[in-house]
Motif scaffolding. Sequence first.
Motif, mmCIF file in Angstrom:
data_model
loop_
_atom_site.group_PDB
_atom_site.id
_atom_site.type_symbol
_atom_site.label_atom_id
_atom_site.label_comp_id
_atom_site.label_asym_id
_atom_site.label_seq_id
_atom_site.Cartn_x
_atom_site.Cartn_y
_atom_site.Cartn_z
ATOM 1 N N VAL A 7 0.865 -1.177 0.000
ATOM 2 C CA VAL A 7 0.000 0.000 0.000
ATOM 3 C C VAL A 7 0.902 1.228 0.000
ATOM 4 O O VAL A 7 1.664 1.450 0.928
ATOM 5 C CB VAL A 7 -0.997 0.009 1.183
ATOM 6 C CG1 VAL A 7 -0.308 -0.083 2.531
ATOM 7 C CG2 VAL A 7 -1.895 1.253 1.118
ATOM 8 N N GLU A 8 0.851 1.959 -1.102
ATOM 9 C CA GLU A 8 1.573 3.221 -1.184
ATOM 10 C C GLU A 8 0.724 4.304 -0.530
ATOM 11 O O GLU A 8 -0.413 4.058 -0.138
ATOM 12 C CB GLU A 8 1.888 3.545 -2.641
ATOM 13 C CG GLU A 8 2.741 2.497 -3.335
ATOM 14 C CD GLU A 8 4.078 2.252 -2.637
ATOM 15 O OE1 GLU A 8 4.550 3.151 -1.891
ATOM 16 O OE2 GLU A 8 4.646 1.163 -2.815
ATOM 17 N N ASP A 9 1.274 5.482 -0.383
ATOM 18 C CA ASP A 9 0.543 6.564 0.291
ATOM 19 C C ASP A 9 -0.839 6.710 -0.343
ATOM 20 O O ASP A 9 -0.960 7.110 -1.499
ATOM 21 C CB ASP A 9 1.319 7.868 0.162
ATOM 22 C CG ASP A 9 0.644 9.026 0.871
ATOM 23 O OD1 ASP A 9 -0.390 8.798 1.540
ATOM 24 O OD2 ASP A 9 1.128 10.157 0.758
ATOM 25 N N PHE A 27 2.938 4.149 10.441
ATOM 26 C CA PHE A 27 2.583 3.628 9.122
ATOM 27 C C PHE A 27 3.684 3.957 8.133
ATOM 28 O O PHE A 27 4.011 5.124 7.915
ATOM 29 C CB PHE A 27 1.254 4.202 8.632
ATOM 30 C CG PHE A 27 0.986 3.936 7.166
ATOM 31 C CD1 PHE A 27 1.018 2.644 6.667
ATOM 32 C CD2 PHE A 27 0.710 4.973 6.293
ATOM 33 C CE1 PHE A 27 0.784 2.378 5.320
ATOM 34 C CE2 PHE A 27 0.468 4.725 4.952
ATOM 35 C CZ PHE A 27 0.503 3.431 4.469
ATOM 36 N N VAL A 28 4.268 2.918 7.529
ATOM 37 C CA VAL A 28 5.308 3.102 6.528
ATOM 38 C C VAL A 28 4.762 2.620 5.190
ATOM 39 O O VAL A 28 4.543 1.413 5.002
ATOM 40 C CB VAL A 28 6.578 2.313 6.899
ATOM 41 C CG1 VAL A 28 7.650 2.512 5.831
ATOM 42 C CG2 VAL A 28 7.088 2.741 8.267
ATOM 43 N N PRO A 29 4.478 3.515 4.243
ATOM 44 C CA PRO A 29 3.983 3.079 2.931
ATOM 45 C C PRO A 29 4.953 2.120 2.264
ATOM 46 O O PRO A 29 6.165 2.173 2.474
ATOM 47 C CB PRO A 29 3.867 4.394 2.149
ATOM 48 C CG PRO A 29 3.751 5.458 3.190
ATOM 49 C CD PRO A 29 4.602 4.980 4.335
ATOM 50 N N LEU A 97 -7.022 -1.012 2.592
ATOM 51 C CA LEU A 97 -6.557 -0.341 1.383
ATOM 52 C C LEU A 97 -5.268 -0.980 0.876
ATOM 53 O O LEU A 97 -4.359 -1.285 1.657
ATOM 54 C CB LEU A 97 -6.319 1.139 1.659
ATOM 55 C CG LEU A 97 -7.483 1.926 2.269
ATOM 56 C CD1 LEU A 97 -7.112 3.392 2.393
ATOM 57 C CD2 LEU A 97 -8.757 1.759 1.468
ATOM 58 N N ALA A 98 -5.179 -1.176 -0.434
ATOM 59 C CA ALA A 98 -4.003 -1.838 -1.020
ATOM 60 C C ALA A 98 -3.782 -1.354 -2.444
ATOM 61 O O ALA A 98 -4.711 -0.901 -3.122
ATOM 62 C CB ALA A 98 -4.194 -3.358 -1.004
ATOM 63 N N THR A 99 -2.537 -1.477 -2.892
ATOM 64 C CA THR A 99 -2.216 -1.198 -4.286
ATOM 65 C C THR A 99 -1.761 -2.451 -5.027
ATOM 66 O O THR A 99 -1.758 -2.480 -6.254
ATOM 67 C CB THR A 99 -1.123 -0.109 -4.391
ATOM 68 O OG1 THR A 99 -0.060 -0.424 -3.478
ATOM 69 C CG2 THR A 99 -1.691 1.250 -4.021
ATOM 70 N N LEU A 126 -5.774 1.674 -6.694
ATOM 71 C CA LEU A 126 -6.051 1.442 -5.281
ATOM 72 C C LEU A 126 -7.298 0.575 -5.188
ATOM 73 O O LEU A 126 -8.305 0.864 -5.833
ATOM 74 C CB LEU A 126 -6.303 2.760 -4.543
ATOM 75 C CG LEU A 126 -6.600 2.621 -3.045
ATOM 76 C CD1 LEU A 126 -5.326 2.300 -2.265
ATOM 77 C CD2 LEU A 126 -7.236 3.883 -2.479
ATOM 78 N N PHE A 127 -7.222 -0.508 -4.426
ATOM 79 C CA PHE A 127 -8.386 -1.369 -4.245
ATOM 80 C C PHE A 127 -8.479 -1.746 -2.770
ATOM 81 O O PHE A 127 -7.636 -1.323 -1.955
ATOM 82 C CB PHE A 127 -8.311 -2.607 -5.140
ATOM 83 C CG PHE A 127 -7.120 -3.490 -4.879
ATOM 84 C CD1 PHE A 127 -7.174 -4.509 -3.936
ATOM 85 C CD2 PHE A 127 -5.931 -3.305 -5.577
ATOM 86 C CE1 PHE A 127 -6.080 -5.320 -3.693
ATOM 87 C CE2 PHE A 127 -4.824 -4.118 -5.343
ATOM 88 C CZ PHE A 127 -4.906 -5.129 -4.391
#
Length: 199
Positions: A7-9, A27-29, A97-99, A126-127
């Motif tokens: 998960v990116e920002d 939280f670390v993207p 949330l995830a990429t 993003l999904f």
Amino acid sequence: MCYNYQVEDPAPKVAGRYRYPDTPSRFVPGNQNGFTHPIVPVVTNRHPENVQFYQWGLLPHWAKDNSRQKQTLNARIETIHEKPSFRSSTDNRCLVLATAFYEWQWLDPKGKNKQKFRIWEKNSDLFCFAGLFSDWVDKNSGEVIPTFTILTREAQGIMREIHNNKLRMPVILLPEEEEPWLARTIEIPTIPALEAEKI
């Protein structure tokens, strides 16, 4: 099973869908490893308009400690109403949330040789995974720790080829299914179109 995802920002990607708070320092993207129990962005049906930050690995309210948290990173959607760790949280739904996410394809019967794949929802940057959440109180410190699990289902489509040893995949929601999932008006989401690449 889904133990690693990306998960990116998400702040620019959720604009117009959810309110995004100040990002907490924990939280670390980037790539998230479930076995380190990261703090990651989710949306819950308790606060369906806001992104919040929960720890990966569901702890039911009755758990004495967090020793079994590595066993609750995922939950089979077919059995959540039966398993003690999850049945008290089945009404507590969330979006994770995830990429992208990662799985390994076995290239031999014992899995000594594997191919890693990066997988994402087609036509989406993003999904959301379908999940359940629980607020757990640390008996020693009194701290309330919000936790979650990612639901899984029988693999379909390309996931049967990629995750060919266990034939499972995360439950992924289409954008139009996010609100009904939180509202508990759907139980088994549809299978979205996925894309994958070897890495």
